[in-house]
Write an enzyme that holds these catalytic residues in place. Structure first.
Site, PDB file in Angstrom:
ATOM      1  N   ARG A 262       0.889  -1.282   0.044  1.00  0.00           N
ATOM      2  CA  ARG A 262       0.107  -0.032   0.162  1.00  0.00           C
ATOM      3  C   ARG A 262       0.867   1.207   0.143  1.00  0.00           C
ATOM      4  O   ARG A 262       1.557   1.504   0.697  1.00  0.00           O
ATOM      5  CB  ARG A 262      -0.760  -0.115   1.082  1.00  0.00           C
ATOM      6  CG  ARG A 262      -1.943   1.242   1.333  1.00  0.00           C
ATOM      7  CD  ARG A 262      -2.805   1.276   0.372  1.00  0.00           C
ATOM      8  NE  ARG A 262      -3.886   2.468   0.485  1.00  0.00           N
ATOM      9  CZ  ARG A 262      -5.019   2.382   1.183  1.00  0.00           C
ATOM     10  NH1 ARG A 262      -5.427   1.546   1.938  1.00  0.00           N
ATOM     11  NH2 ARG A 262      -5.739   3.676   1.345  1.00  0.00           N
TER      12      ARG A 262
ATOM     13  N   ARG B  79      -5.480   1.675  -5.015  1.00  0.00           N
ATOM     14  CA  ARG B  79      -4.718   0.936  -3.804  1.00  0.00           C
ATOM     15  C   ARG B  79      -4.611  -0.412  -4.272  1.00  0.00           C
ATOM     16  O   ARG B  79      -5.585  -1.244  -4.551  1.00  0.00           O
ATOM     17  CB  ARG B  79      -5.377   1.455  -2.494  1.00  0.00           C
ATOM     18  CG  ARG B  79      -6.563   0.971  -2.452  1.00  0.00           C
ATOM     19  CD  ARG B  79      -7.656   1.600  -2.688  1.00  0.00           C
ATOM     20  NE  ARG B  79      -7.641   3.167  -2.179  1.00  0.00           N
ATOM     21  CZ  ARG B  79      -8.334   3.691  -1.016  1.00  0.00           C
ATOM     22  NH1 ARG B  79      -8.769   2.756  -0.555  1.00  0.00           N
ATOM     23  NH2 ARG B  79      -8.282   5.031  -0.957  1.00  0.00           N
TER      24      ARG B  79
ATOM     25  N   ASP C 185      -6.914  -2.360   0.607  1.00  0.00           N
ATOM     26  CA  ASP C 185      -7.208  -1.372   1.989  1.00  0.00           C
ATOM     27  C   ASP C 185      -8.048  -2.252   2.674  1.00  0.00           C
ATOM     28  O   ASP C 185      -8.826  -3.010   2.349  1.00  0.00           O
ATOM     29  CB  ASP C 185      -8.285  -0.406   1.161  1.00  0.00           C
ATOM     30  CG  ASP C 185      -9.195   0.542   2.020  1.00  0.00           C
ATOM     31  OD1 ASP C 185      -8.129   1.021   3.058  1.00  0.00           O
ATOM     32  OD2 ASP C 185     -10.102   0.984   2.043  1.00  0.00           O
TER      33      ASP C 185
ATOM     34  N   ASP D 213     -10.377  -1.913   6.267  1.00  0.00           N
ATOM     35  CA  ASP D 213     -11.057  -0.998   7.163  1.00  0.00           C
ATOM     36  C   ASP D 213     -11.657  -1.697   8.012  1.00  0.00           C
ATOM     37  O   ASP D 213     -12.482  -2.980   7.909  1.00  0.00           O
ATOM     38  CB  ASP D 213     -12.226  -0.149   6.365  1.00  0.00           C
ATOM     39  CG  ASP D 213     -11.501   0.568   5.402  1.00  0.00           C
ATOM     40  OD1 ASP D 213     -10.276   0.953   5.535  1.00  0.00           O
ATOM     41  OD2 ASP D 213     -12.068   0.948   4.329  1.00  0.00           O
TER      42      ASP D 213
HETATM   43  C1  X6L Z   1     -18.651  12.154  -2.654  1.00  0.00           C
HETATM   44  C2  X6L Z   1     -17.416  12.399  -2.231  1.00  0.00           C
HETATM   45  C3  X6L Z   1     -19.262  10.949  -2.903  1.00  0.00           C
HETATM   46  C4  X6L Z   1     -16.873  11.301  -1.713  1.00  0.00           C
HETATM   47  C5  X6L Z   1     -18.594   9.963  -2.364  1.00  0.00           C
HETATM   48  C6  X6L Z   1     -17.081   7.613  -1.286  1.00  0.00           C
HETATM   49  C7  X6L Z   1     -15.219   8.997  -0.960  1.00  0.00           C
HETATM   50  C8  X6L Z   1     -16.264   6.444  -1.182  1.00  0.00           C
HETATM   51  C9  X6L Z   1     -14.497   7.869  -0.532  1.00  0.00           C
HETATM   52  C10 X6L Z   1     -17.464   9.889  -1.740  1.00  0.00           C
HETATM   53  C11 X6L Z   1     -16.374   8.945  -1.261  1.00  0.00           C
HETATM   54  C12 X6L Z   1     -15.003   6.830  -0.570  1.00  0.00           C
HETATM   55  C13 X6L Z   1     -13.261   2.136  -2.508  1.00  0.00           C
HETATM   56  C14 X6L Z   1     -14.091   2.848  -3.415  1.00  0.00           C
HETATM   57  C15 X6L Z   1     -12.828   3.854  -2.096  1.00  0.00           C
HETATM   58  C16 X6L Z   1     -13.730   0.785  -2.505  1.00  0.00           C
HETATM   59  C17 X6L Z   1     -15.292   0.829  -4.445  1.00  0.00           C
HETATM   60  C18 X6L Z   1     -14.205   5.530  -0.179  1.00  0.00           C
HETATM   61  C19 X6L Z   1     -12.692   5.631   0.072  1.00  0.00           C
HETATM   62  N1  X6L Z   1     -12.352   2.803  -1.564  1.00  0.00           N
HETATM   63  N2  X6L Z   1     -14.811   2.429  -4.210  1.00  0.00           N
HETATM   64  N3  X6L Z   1     -13.693   3.962  -3.364  1.00  0.00           N
HETATM   65  N4  X6L Z   1     -14.540   0.235  -3.495  1.00  0.00           N
HETATM   66  N5  X6L Z   1     -15.934   0.556  -5.220  1.00  0.00           N
HETATM   67  O1  X6L Z   1     -13.108  -0.152  -1.689  1.00  0.00           O
HETATM   68  O2  X6L Z   1     -14.829   4.444   0.107  1.00  0.00           O
HETATM   69  S1  X6L Z   1     -12.026   5.514  -1.654  1.00  0.00           S
HETATM   70 MG    MG Z   2     -11.940   1.879   2.418  1.00  0.00          MG
HETATM   71 MG    MG Z   3      -8.995   2.484   4.644  1.00  0.00          MG
END
Ligand code: X6L
Ligand code: MG
Ligand code: MG
Length: 149
Positions: free
Chosen positions: A77, A87, A90, A92
């Site tokens: 990572r 990444r 991840d 969590d």
């Molecule tokens: C507006 C702003 C809308 C931010 C959504 C959603 C930010 C999810 C971070 C958001 C927002 C995250 C994964 C991911 C990430 C994952 C999938 C997060 C952290 N991690 N998408 N995006 N799977 N499908 O594990 O979850 S970054």
């Molecule tokens: Mg996450």
């Molecule tokens: Mg995390």
């Protein structure tokens, strides 16, 4: 010993191998089905694989978190890119027994758990009837999601 649930996500390299290796390294006793999901938070990046692992741990929550971060580092990572960017792995901490924890660097249940289908769907495959502290069951939380991920 505490039953804990860990969300796993990967969208770089051999994603399935990363998820399975991480599950082994954290001592998962069960792994949900692995699902392919659209990236959220930072759209211009590869599709994710997501899963949830069940862990029966002797560690206190903060020590378990430290172990998860250590396994992330061991699996390559790199946190130098954008916050929500791609990444290799991840990990969590989603749930830790029936505890509610608010500490620097750790909130349990995970504060975004109820909004993310890519977490609730695999979690529901393992423990649909589990109560989320401060909320309803995992199944109810999943039913409460419209189309967000
Ligand atoms: C507006 C702003 C809308 C931010 C959504 C959603 C930010 C999810 C971070 C958001 C927002 C995250 C994964 C991911 C990430 C994952 C999938 C997060 C952290 N991690 N998408 N995006 N799977 N499908 O594990 O979850 S970054
Ligand atoms: Mg996450
Ligand atoms: Mg995390």
């Amino acid at each position: 010993m505490k039953l804990a649930y860990v969300g796993l996500g990967a969208n770089l390299g051999d994603r399935e191998a990363m998820i399975r290796r991480a599950a082994g390294l954290i001592g998962a006793i069960r792994l949900s089905p692995i699902v392919e999901t659209e990236p959220w938070g930072y759209a211009d990046q590869p599709m994710f694989l997501n899963a949830v692992a069940e862990v029966d741990t002797p560690l206190p929550a903060l020590a378990l978190l430290g172990h998860l971060l250590d396994v992330e580092r061991r699996l390559g990572r790199d946190r130098s890119g954008p916050r929500f960017g791609p990444r290799t792995i991840d990990l969590d901490l989603l749930l830790y027994g029936d505890e509610q924890i608010s500490a620097p660097g750790l909130e349990v249940p995970h504060p975004r758990l109820l909004e993310r289908r890519f977490v609730l769907e695999p979690l529901a495959a393992l423990v649909p009837a589990l109560k989320i502290p401060g909320n309803g069951t995992v199944s109810e939380a999943l039913a409460g999601i419209q189309s967000s991920s």
